[in-house]
Design a protein around this motif. Structure first.
Motif, short mmCIF file in Angstrom:
data_model
loop_
_atom_site.label_atom_id
_atom_site.label_comp_id
_atom_site.label_asym_id
_atom_site.label_seq_id
_atom_site.Cartn_x
_atom_site.Cartn_y
_atom_site.Cartn_z
N GLN A 312 0.86 -1.18 0.00
CA GLN A 312 0.00 0.00 0.00
C GLN A 312 0.89 1.23 0.00
N LYS A 313 0.32 2.36 -0.38
CA LYS A 313 1.11 3.58 -0.37
C LYS A 313 1.06 4.20 1.03
N GLY A 314 2.08 4.97 1.34
CA GLY A 314 2.15 5.62 2.64
C GLY A 314 3.57 6.04 2.95
N ILE A 315 3.90 6.01 4.23
CA ILE A 315 5.27 6.33 4.65
C ILE A 315 5.84 5.13 5.38
N ALA A 316 7.15 4.94 5.26
CA ALA A 316 7.83 3.83 5.92
C ALA A 316 8.21 4.23 7.34
N ILE A 317 7.92 3.37 8.27
CA ILE A 317 8.27 3.61 9.67
C ILE A 317 9.15 2.46 10.13
N VAL A 318 10.43 2.74 10.37
CA VAL A 318 11.38 1.73 10.79
C VAL A 318 12.30 2.32 11.85
N ASP A 319 12.51 1.56 12.92
CA ASP A 319 13.37 2.03 14.02
C ASP A 319 14.81 1.56 13.79
N GLN A 320 15.76 2.49 13.89
CA GLN A 320 17.18 2.16 13.83
C GLN A 320 17.48 1.28 12.60
N LYS A 321 17.36 1.89 11.43
CA LYS A 321 17.54 1.16 10.17
C LYS A 321 18.86 0.39 10.12
N ASN A 322 19.95 1.01 10.51
CA ASN A 322 21.26 0.37 10.41
C ASN A 322 21.41 -0.83 11.34
N ASP A 323 20.66 -0.84 12.43
CA ASP A 323 20.76 -1.95 13.37
C ASP A 323 20.12 -3.22 12.85
N TRP A 324 19.28 -3.08 11.82
CA TRP A 324 18.61 -4.26 11.27
C TRP A 324 19.54 -5.08 10.37
N GLN A 325 20.54 -4.45 9.82
CA GLN A 325 21.41 -5.16 8.88
C GLN A 325 22.15 -6.30 9.57
N GLY A 326 21.95 -7.53 9.04
CA GLY A 326 22.58 -8.72 9.61
C GLY A 326 21.84 -9.31 10.78
N ARG A 327 20.69 -8.79 11.14
CA ARG A 327 19.96 -9.30 12.29
C ARG A 327 19.11 -10.51 11.88
N PRO A 328 19.20 -11.61 12.62
CA PRO A 328 18.31 -12.76 12.33
C PRO A 328 16.88 -12.46 12.77
N VAL A 329 15.92 -12.95 11.99
CA VAL A 329 14.51 -12.72 12.30
C VAL A 329 13.76 -14.04 12.24
N LYS A 330 12.69 -14.13 13.04
CA LYS A 330 11.81 -15.29 13.03
C LYS A 330 10.63 -15.03 12.12
N VAL A 331 10.00 -16.08 11.65
CA VAL A 331 8.84 -15.93 10.79
C VAL A 331 7.75 -15.16 11.53
N GLY A 332 7.20 -14.15 10.89
CA GLY A 332 6.15 -13.33 11.48
C GLY A 332 6.65 -12.14 12.29
N GLU A 333 7.97 -12.02 12.47
CA GLU A 333 8.51 -10.91 13.25
C GLU A 333 8.41 -9.60 12.46
N LYS A 334 7.93 -8.54 13.13
CA LYS A 334 7.76 -7.26 12.45
C LYS A 334 9.11 -6.60 12.21
N ILE A 335 9.30 -6.13 10.99
CA ILE A 335 10.53 -5.44 10.64
C ILE A 335 10.27 -3.95 10.48
N MET A 336 9.18 -3.61 9.82
CA MET A 336 8.84 -2.21 9.62
C MET A 336 7.35 -2.07 9.40
N THR A 337 6.89 -0.83 9.30
CA THR A 337 5.47 -0.53 9.12
C THR A 337 5.31 0.46 7.97
N VAL A 338 4.27 0.25 7.20
CA VAL A 338 3.88 1.22 6.16
C VAL A 338 2.53 1.78 6.57
N ALA A 339 2.45 3.10 6.74
CA ALA A 339 1.24 3.72 7.25
C ALA A 339 0.83 4.89 6.38
N ASN A 340 -0.48 5.14 6.35
CA ASN A 340 -1.02 6.30 5.64
C ASN A 340 -0.93 7.51 6.57
#
Length: 444
Positions: A312-340
């Protein structure tokens, strides 16, 4: 009448005039402790004034502009005036300093004269105001005492200019008795039961109304967050890249395994015309080919999912973008949000200690930190049943409120929300916090 007596009478009249014309308390104190020397000779004098706690403190001394509270002399005088019960506080009298020292069990200061004349200063309307103490080596005569008795009455009268009638008894008699007192009582009764809305303040944050969560489609590792926080995105924009090396290898291996199985199936079909054993294996090999095709499709799907796109269109909401690089994630774990950004609401954390009875559609006012003067209006949408810890580690109820306005604030803004509850009488509105504190303090 001798010339000396005429001079003394003139000085007495002049001194009374100075006392009555004093423009401030300090000026009157100065006249009393210093100008009295025109009538009676003394070494030093001390003026003690009555405090609201019915104690007497030295407010002025002769020949000194300021009072030194640490002086042993002043401490001794205040001590015996407030603690020696043998002194007749309403009569002028010569005090025996040695006897006083024994009564209060304190040593007499060396710079205190042997003879002390104790002079009460009494206002005709307001009663006892304080004491004037005069000290000298020579004993005071009866004529001195009579002269000072007259002068003390003049000083007491001069005090009336600086005294206000703040008697609670007189105040109640004036306003709460008489024929018209029922109007006062009726007004108080009406005011106490005047209904007012209970209010509480709490931290608030502007959040997206219907955010689209971007979650991990499988267990993996984040390779890169492509967009920045608050970037505008549209449908189909690339948002996140997940590590695909292992998935790509698995996909290639699955394709090769499929090709091997397909060739084996082809060979068995060609040999089945003359070999019954090969004919018996055909069904098994066909099943293996279908299984390998499913494995290839699964690996291909996972490989495609390493690229996450905006839905969907909107704005990207992500906390500490650089800290996500190389981070392991589990299925269903939230990475970012797109909001109107045009659809927002308020998230309020109402502390348990400030909780109140609130209903759906209750009014809410929000004062953001970026503009604390103007308020934003909203209505309560929902509230959590049980409290939880807020981001500030305060046990609070989580409340959602709508934004009722034209220009929505930016997502992420913070401030203070004023939540309106039910209507209560004024006396409860004022005493709610003290009642709660006392209930918790005494345990009922």
């Amino acid at each position: 009448m001798s010339k000396d007596k005429n001079i003394k009478v003139a000085r007495l009249i002049g001194l009374e005039k100075k006392a009555r014309e004093a423009s401030s308390k300090d000026e009157l104190y100065f006249v009393i402790v210093n100008e009295t020397r025109q009538i009676i000779d003394y070494v030093n004098s001390f003026l003690l004034i009555k405090t609201p706690t019915d104690k007497f403190k030295i407010k002025a001394t002769s020949d000194l502009a300021t009072i030194d509270r640490t002086s042993p002399l002043l401490t001794f005088i205040e001590n015996f005036i407030n603690n020696d019960k043998t002194i007749d506080t309403k009569e002028i009298q010569n005090l025996d300093v040695e006897k006083i020292s024994k009564n209060i069990k304190a040593e007499k200061p060396k710079n205190l004269p042997q003879n002390i004349l104790f002079i009460p200063i009494i206002s005709p309307q307001k009663g006892m105001q304080g004491y004037l103490l005069l000290g000298r080596q020579k004993q005071f005569s009866d004529s001195d005492t009579e002269l000072l008795r007259h002068l003390s009455m003049s000083y007491g009268h001069a005090f009336n200019s600086f005294l206000k009638d703040i008697s609670i008894n007189n105040y109640f008699k004036k306003y709460f008795t008489g024929k018209k007192s029922w109007k006062i009582y009726l007004s108080i009764f009406i005011i106490l039961f005047l209904p007012l809305r209970l209010t509480s303040t709490a931290p608030v944050e502007v959040v997206a109304k219907k955010p689209k969560l971007v979650t991990a489609p499988f267990d993996g590792v984040v390779k890169e967050i492509v967009v920045n926080n608050n970037d505008k995105v549209k449908f189909g924009d690339l948002l996140i890249l997940l590590e695909d090396i292992e998935l790509n290898n698995n996909y290639n291996l699955a394709k090769q395994s499929l090709q091997v199985t397909q060739k084996e199936l082809l060979r068995s079909r060609q040999s089945s015309f003359s070999n019954n054993e090969e004919k018996a294996r055909l069904a098994e090999l066909v099943a293996q080919v279908e299984l390998k095709k499913a494995e290839v499709a699964s690996a291909e799907e996972k490989l495609k999912n390493t690229k996450l796109f905006a839905k969907q269109k909107g704005i990207a909401i992500v906390d500490q973008k650089n800290d996500w690089q190389g981070r392991p994630v589990k299925v269903g774990e939230k990475i970012m949000t797109v909001a109107n950004p045009d659809e927002v609401e308020f998230l309020i954390w109402l502390p348990v200690k400030d909780s109140l009875v609130i209903k759906e559609n209750s009014k809410v006012k929000v004062f953001l930190d970026v503009n604390p003067i103007s308020s934003l209006k909203g209505k309560l949408l929902r509230a959590s049943y049980a409290p939880s810890l807020s981001p500030e580690e305060v046990l609070s109820y989580k409340i959602g409120a709508s934004f009722d306005g034209k220009k929505p604030p930016r997502i992420g803004f913070r401030g203070t929300a004023k939540v309106y509850g039910s209507r209560v009488p004024l006396f409860y509105f004022v005493l709610r916090k003290p009642i709660t504190f006392m209930r918790q303090y005494i345990g009922i």
